[in-house]
Each structure stands twice: as structure tokens, then as C-alpha cells.
Design an enzyme around this catalytic site. Structure first.
Site, PDB file in Angstrom:
ATOM      1  N   ASP A  93      10.991  -3.807   5.500  1.00 23.96           N
ATOM      2  CA  ASP A  93      10.019  -4.604   4.657  1.00 23.96           C
ATOM      3  C   ASP A  93      10.206  -6.121   4.714  1.00 23.96           C
ATOM      4  O   ASP A  93      11.413  -6.441   4.680  1.00 23.96           O
ATOM      5  CB  ASP A  93      10.481  -4.069   2.999  1.00 23.96           C
ATOM      6  CG  ASP A  93       9.276  -4.397   2.071  1.00 23.96           C
ATOM      7  OD1 ASP A  93       7.958  -4.824   2.626  1.00 23.96           O
ATOM      8  OD2 ASP A  93       9.408  -4.256   0.840  1.00 23.96           O
ATOM      9  N   HIS A  94       9.266  -6.854   5.058  1.00 25.98           N
ATOM     10  CA  HIS A  94       9.183  -8.162   5.310  1.00 25.98           C
ATOM     11  C   HIS A  94      10.397  -8.846   5.846  1.00 25.98           C
ATOM     12  O   HIS A  94      11.202  -9.472   5.876  1.00 25.98           O
ATOM     13  CB  HIS A  94       9.532  -8.768   3.791  1.00 25.98           C
ATOM     14  CG  HIS A  94       8.327  -8.707   2.623  1.00 25.98           C
ATOM     15  ND1 HIS A  94       7.024  -9.352   3.052  1.00 25.98           N
ATOM     16  CD2 HIS A  94       8.134  -7.931   1.818  1.00 25.98           C
ATOM     17  CE1 HIS A  94       6.337  -8.763   2.214  1.00 25.98           C
ATOM     18  NE2 HIS A  94       7.087  -7.890   1.300  1.00 25.98           N
ATOM     19  N   ASP A 115       6.980 -10.456   9.121  1.00 27.29           N
ATOM     20  CA  ASP A 115       6.070 -11.314   8.023  1.00 27.29           C
ATOM     21  C   ASP A 115       6.201 -12.619   8.351  1.00 27.29           C
ATOM     22  O   ASP A 115       7.243 -13.393   7.929  1.00 27.29           O
ATOM     23  CB  ASP A 115       6.822 -10.999   6.489  1.00 27.29           C
ATOM     24  CG  ASP A 115       6.000 -11.918   5.664  1.00 27.29           C
ATOM     25  OD1 ASP A 115       5.039 -12.578   5.963  1.00 27.29           O
ATOM     26  OD2 ASP A 115       6.314 -11.593   4.502  1.00 27.29           O
ATOM     27  N   HIS A 189       4.037  -9.913  -5.581  1.00 33.22           N
ATOM     28  CA  HIS A 189       5.308  -9.353  -6.029  1.00 33.22           C
ATOM     29  C   HIS A 189       5.757  -9.392  -7.319  1.00 33.22           C
ATOM     30  O   HIS A 189       5.497 -10.448  -7.993  1.00 33.22           O
ATOM     31  CB  HIS A 189       6.187  -9.535  -4.800  1.00 33.22           C
ATOM     32  CG  HIS A 189       5.838  -9.290  -3.433  1.00 33.22           C
ATOM     33  ND1 HIS A 189       5.331 -10.178  -2.603  1.00 33.22           N
ATOM     34  CD2 HIS A 189       5.965  -8.104  -2.723  1.00 33.22           C
ATOM     35  CE1 HIS A 189       5.085  -9.574  -1.403  1.00 33.22           C
ATOM     36  NE2 HIS A 189       5.589  -8.313  -1.436  1.00 33.22           N
ATOM     37  N   GLY A 190       6.490  -8.322  -7.700  1.00 37.82           N
ATOM     38  CA  GLY A 190       7.181  -8.510  -9.036  1.00 37.82           C
ATOM     39  C   GLY A 190       6.388  -8.217  -9.809  1.00 37.82           C
ATOM     40  O   GLY A 190       5.115  -7.487 -10.172  1.00 37.82           O
ATOM     41  N   HIS A 233       0.616  -5.021  -0.121  1.00 35.29           N
ATOM     42  CA  HIS A 233       1.771  -5.395  -0.938  1.00 35.29           C
ATOM     43  C   HIS A 233       1.724  -5.735  -2.382  1.00 35.29           C
ATOM     44  O   HIS A 233       0.473  -5.584  -2.736  1.00 35.29           O
ATOM     45  CB  HIS A 233       2.376  -6.504  -0.122  1.00 35.29           C
ATOM     46  CG  HIS A 233       3.082  -6.359   1.360  1.00 35.29           C
ATOM     47  ND1 HIS A 233       4.440  -6.284   1.360  1.00 35.29           N
ATOM     48  CD2 HIS A 233       2.608  -5.847   2.174  1.00 35.29           C
ATOM     49  CE1 HIS A 233       4.722  -6.018   2.649  1.00 35.29           C
ATOM     50  NE2 HIS A 233       3.728  -5.688   3.302  1.00 35.29           N
ATOM     51  N   GLY A 234       2.656  -5.885  -2.945  1.00 31.39           N
ATOM     52  CA  GLY A 234       2.563  -6.355  -4.382  1.00 31.39           C
ATOM     53  C   GLY A 234       1.474  -5.402  -5.152  1.00 31.39           C
ATOM     54  O   GLY A 234       0.957  -5.751  -6.155  1.00 31.39           O
ATOM     55  N   SER A 236       2.517  -2.691  -7.549  1.00 31.08           N
ATOM     56  CA  SER A 236       2.963  -2.140  -8.726  1.00 31.08           C
ATOM     57  C   SER A 236       1.916  -2.424  -9.898  1.00 31.08           C
ATOM     58  O   SER A 236       1.175  -3.145  -9.959  1.00 31.08           O
ATOM     59  CB  SER A 236       4.339  -2.804  -9.153  1.00 31.08           C
ATOM     60  OG  SER A 236       5.303  -2.183  -8.212  1.00 31.08           O
TER      61      SER A 236
HETATM   62  P1  13P Z   1       5.524  -4.830  -5.931  1.00 35.75           P
HETATM   63  O1  13P Z   1       6.752  -6.030  -6.711  1.00 35.75           O
HETATM   64  O2  13P Z   1       4.421  -4.811  -6.783  1.00 35.75           O
HETATM   65  O3  13P Z   1       6.210  -3.400  -6.511  1.00 35.75           O
HETATM   66  O4  13P Z   1       5.540  -4.865  -4.441  1.00 35.75           O
HETATM   67  C1  13P Z   1       6.427  -4.192  -3.552  1.00 35.75           C
HETATM   68  C2  13P Z   1       6.161  -5.051  -2.307  1.00 35.75           C
HETATM   69  O5  13P Z   1       5.353  -5.349  -1.707  1.00 35.75           O
HETATM   70  C3  13P Z   1       7.373  -4.489  -1.236  1.00 35.75           C
HETATM   71  O6  13P Z   1       7.034  -5.057   0.142  1.00 35.75           O
HETATM   72  O1  G3H Z   2       8.670  -7.352  -1.426  1.00 36.18           O
HETATM   73  C1  G3H Z   2       9.937  -7.451  -2.134  1.00 36.18           C
HETATM   74  C2  G3H Z   2      10.475  -6.254  -2.415  1.00 36.18           C
HETATM   75  O2  G3H Z   2      10.041  -5.982  -3.844  1.00 36.18           O
HETATM   76  C3  G3H Z   2      12.041  -6.498  -2.164  1.00 36.18           C
HETATM   77  O3  G3H Z   2      12.564  -6.996  -3.122  1.00 36.18           O
HETATM   78  O4  G3H Z   2      14.768  -8.095  -1.722  1.00 36.18           O
HETATM   79  O5  G3H Z   2      14.460  -7.799  -4.171  1.00 36.18           O
HETATM   80  O6  G3H Z   2      14.768  -5.714  -2.854  1.00 36.18           O
HETATM   81  P1  G3H Z   2      14.317  -7.323  -2.900  1.00 36.18           P
HETATM   82 ZN    ZN Z   3       6.078  -6.976   0.036  1.00 31.41          ZN
END
Ligand code: 13P
Ligand code: G3H
Ligand code: ZN
Length: 331
Positions: A93-94, A115, A189-190, A233-234, A236
Site C-alpha cells: 500500500d502506497h 504512489d 485517508h483517516g 483509497h480513503g 472508510s
Molecule cells: P481509510 O483511512 O479511509 O481507511 O483509507 C485506507 C487506505 O486508503 C489505505 O491505502
Molecule cells: O493509506 C494509509 C493507510 O491507512 C496506512 O496507514 O501507515 O498508519 O498504517 P499506516
Molecule cells: Zn490509501
């Protein structure tokens, strides 16, 4: 060199093809520990859903990359043990640069995200192309990104977000050779995706309603890249019941606002075939742990409160698969 194929994992190619034509999205859930992994696998086995296990920089720092890919290998065996083998992808991820992508490809990952979206456009193309060239030698699939989400993108902190420009997508995809494309249409995110002043209030429930995602941009991208896998992404939804439980049992979360699930459902029916969810898992676990410890003050066995967290997580992932992503009964 550890090939993902020897670990029993798969890349995203077939999965995405089916998801795009079938009008659903594959869940991409982040994991950092055993309880999260158990909850993801149990939920996806019980709902017969393919799954993408995501590893962020935070996860690598917390858990160790070697341990994480061995856990993913264990997840394949665990799925078989539970009586139903689901397709499992291990995804970076990223990934911030070529080196981290290479290191994951060399260490059992079946899919990576590069990314480079915060770099200037031509640099994004150059970096992404280099990752694709290396990854494809090993049949590892690559996710690129165009547009910048607000908030913190793991290693890539973005002060200024901007939506994906549909006029760039054909050029980017053809020049880089990516297998899927993450776009920016208003997610972030978040657990604080919008400021209350950006929202309206539901007169019945009093809950804040955030502004809609930019489905017009998604539609334009889809029209330009017919049948090509798009990633969000993002995503939630920041369930308010978890925020309420956390705050009831000693937490202090303020202005926690996510993406309404009906909008994610709508996106999943389109070319969006991967939806990333991390924060909701954190909220579910924290709510369950806080509640368990508040109601059982004498408890001190971590298996009790982490077990409660794992059960709540599993419940949430099953519901997401069935009600939001539509990925149930797809394998
Ligand atoms: P959330 O913070 O919305 O769960 O997004 C997670 C994400 O995009 C991880 O790459
Ligand atoms: O995209 C971001 C994810 O939610 C990961 O976050 O690096 O705190 O695990 P983290
Ligand atoms: Zn993400």
C-alpha cells in the site's frame, strides 16, 4: 527472491477482470497483526469473497516485512483449513519509490502500489513505468495513482489535494503500463475526512452528511478507460456507532466523518474494482477493546479483549463485503 506463487498467493489481474464485469469491488483491507488477519480471512472465507491484504509503511515498521509475508502465506493455509480457499493478494500500500516496490516484489508480494502522484506528472510517469517494468518480469501487478487525496497518504504527506484530471488518464495508463489506477474523487485517508462546515445536517438523525463524491469525474475516467480497473483509497465510512462507543467508554474522537456507504456501493458497481478500508477496522477494534475493558475491569488476558476486537472486526468485514462491496459469493 521469494515468489508469491510459491506462497499460494495470486496477483490482481483475474480478480479485477471479474470485478469490473461483475459490477463489484474487491475489499482491500490493511493488516498489521494476527487478530486483523484472522478477522479478514474468516470474514472473506465465510462470505466467499476474494481479498487483497494490504501492507502499509506503518505496518512494515510495526510488524516487520518478513513476518508480514509469512503471515500472508499462513493466511492461504488458514483459508484452506477453514474449508474454502479464497484468492488472496498480498499488496504493498502506497509504495513511495522504486526501491520499496522492488523489495516487496522480491519478498513475496503479488501486487504493489507505486504512489508517485505527488510528483510532477512526467516524473510520476517515469517512476511508475520503472516499477511496472520490474514487476511485470515477475508477473506482479502494479497500481499507479493520478490525483492527490487530502490527508496523509502513508509516507506521502499531502498538504494540497487535487482531483484526478480525466484528460490525463489515457496517456498515463498507456505510457506506464499499470494494471490499475487509483483516482482522487473526494475520498481521503483517516477518520476525519471532512470538516463539519463542509457538511449538511440530517434533520431526522442530526448526523452530518458530507458532500458527495465526484461521480462526474469517475464517469469521465470510465468512459476514457473502458473496462480498466479503478481503485478508491480513503474509503472508510467511519461508522458512527463505533465513534459513539469509543467516546462513551473514555475516548475523545471529534468530527469523525467518513464516506457514506451508499456512495461506495454505487462506486463498486462501476469500474471501481478495489476499495481500500483501513480506518474503519481501527475504529471497530478500538470500540470493542474499550467496551470490553470498561465492562470487565478485572480482565487482564489480552486474548479476551483482542478476541472481542477480532469478533467485531470480522462482523464488520462480512457486512462490508455483502452490503457495500458486493464481493460475496464471487469465488
Ligand atoms: P481509510 O483511512 O479511509 O481507511 O483509507 C485506507 C487506505 O486508503 C489505505 O491505502
Ligand atoms: O493509506 C494509509 C493507510 O491507512 C496506512 O496507514 O501507515 O498508519 O498504517 P499506516
Ligand atoms: Zn490509501
Amino acid at each position: 527472491m521469494v515468489s508469491y506463487k510459491d506462497l499460494g498467493l495470486v496477483n490482481t489481474r483475474e480478480m479485477f477482470k471479474k470485478a469490473v464485469t461483475g459490477g463489484y469491488a474487491i475489499p482491500a483491507y490493511n493488516f498489521n497483526d494476527m487478530e486483523q488477519l484472522q478477522a479478514i480471512i474468516q470474514a472473506c472465507v465465510e462470505t466467499k469473497s476474494p481479498v487483497i491484504l494490504q501492507v502499509s509503511k506503518g505496518a512494515r515498521d510495526y510488524a516487520n516485512i518478513n513476518l508480514l509475508y509469512n503471515m500472508a502465506k499462513g493466511a492461504v493455509e488458514y483459508s484452506k483449513f477453514l474449508g474454502y480457499q479464497i484468492p488472496i493478494v498480498l499488496h504493498l500500500d502506497h509504495g513511495a519509490d522504486f526501491d520499496i516496490c522492488k523489495s516487496c516484489i522480491d519478498n513475496g508480494f503479488s501486487s504493489v502500489m507505486i504512489d508517485a502522484s505527488s510528483h510532477p506528472y512526467e516524473e510520476n510517469i517515469e517512476i511508475t513505468k520503472k516499477v511496472v517494468e520490474y514487476a511485470h518480469k515477475y508477473d506482479v501487478t502494479v497500481e499507479g495513482e493520478l490525483g492527490v487525496l487530502s490527508g496523509v497518504e502513508d509516507e506521502v504527506a499531502s498538504e494540497q489535494s487535487h482531483y484526478t484530471r480525466p484528460e490525463e488518464v489515457i496517456d498515463f495508463v498507456s505510457k506506464t503500463g499499470v494494471d490499475s489506477l487509483a483516482i482522487s474523487i473526494g475520498t481521503s485517508h483517516g477518520a476525519n475526512k471532512f470538516k463539519p462546515e463542509q457538511c449538511t445536517r440530517d434533520p431526522k438523525t442530526g448526523r452530518l452528511i458530507p458532500p458527495s463524491l465526484r461521480f462526474d469525474i469517475l464517469k469521465e475516467v470510465e468512459e476514457k478507460l473502458k473496462g480498466f480497473p479503478i481503485v478508491l483509497h480513503g474509503s472508510s465510512s467511519v461508522p458512527q456507532e463505533y465513534v459513539d462507543i469509543i467516546n462513551k467508554f473514555g475516548g475523545n474522537l471529534k468530527d469523525s466523518i467518513g464516506i457514506p456507504e451508499d456512495q461506495l456501493r454505487q462506486a463498486a458497481k462501476s469500474a471501481v474494482c478495489k476499495i481500500n478500508i483501513d480506518s474503519d477496522g481501527r475504529l471497530a477494534m478500538t470500540a470493542a477493546v474499550r467496551k470490553y475493558l470498561a465492562e470487565n475491569p478485572a480482565a487482564f488476558d489480552p486474548r479476551k479483549y483482542l478476541g472481542a476486537a477480532r469478533d467485531e472486526l470480522k462482523k464488520m468485514y462480512m457486512r462490508k463485503n455483502i452490503e457495500v462491496l458486493g464481493s460475496n459469493d464471487k469465488c
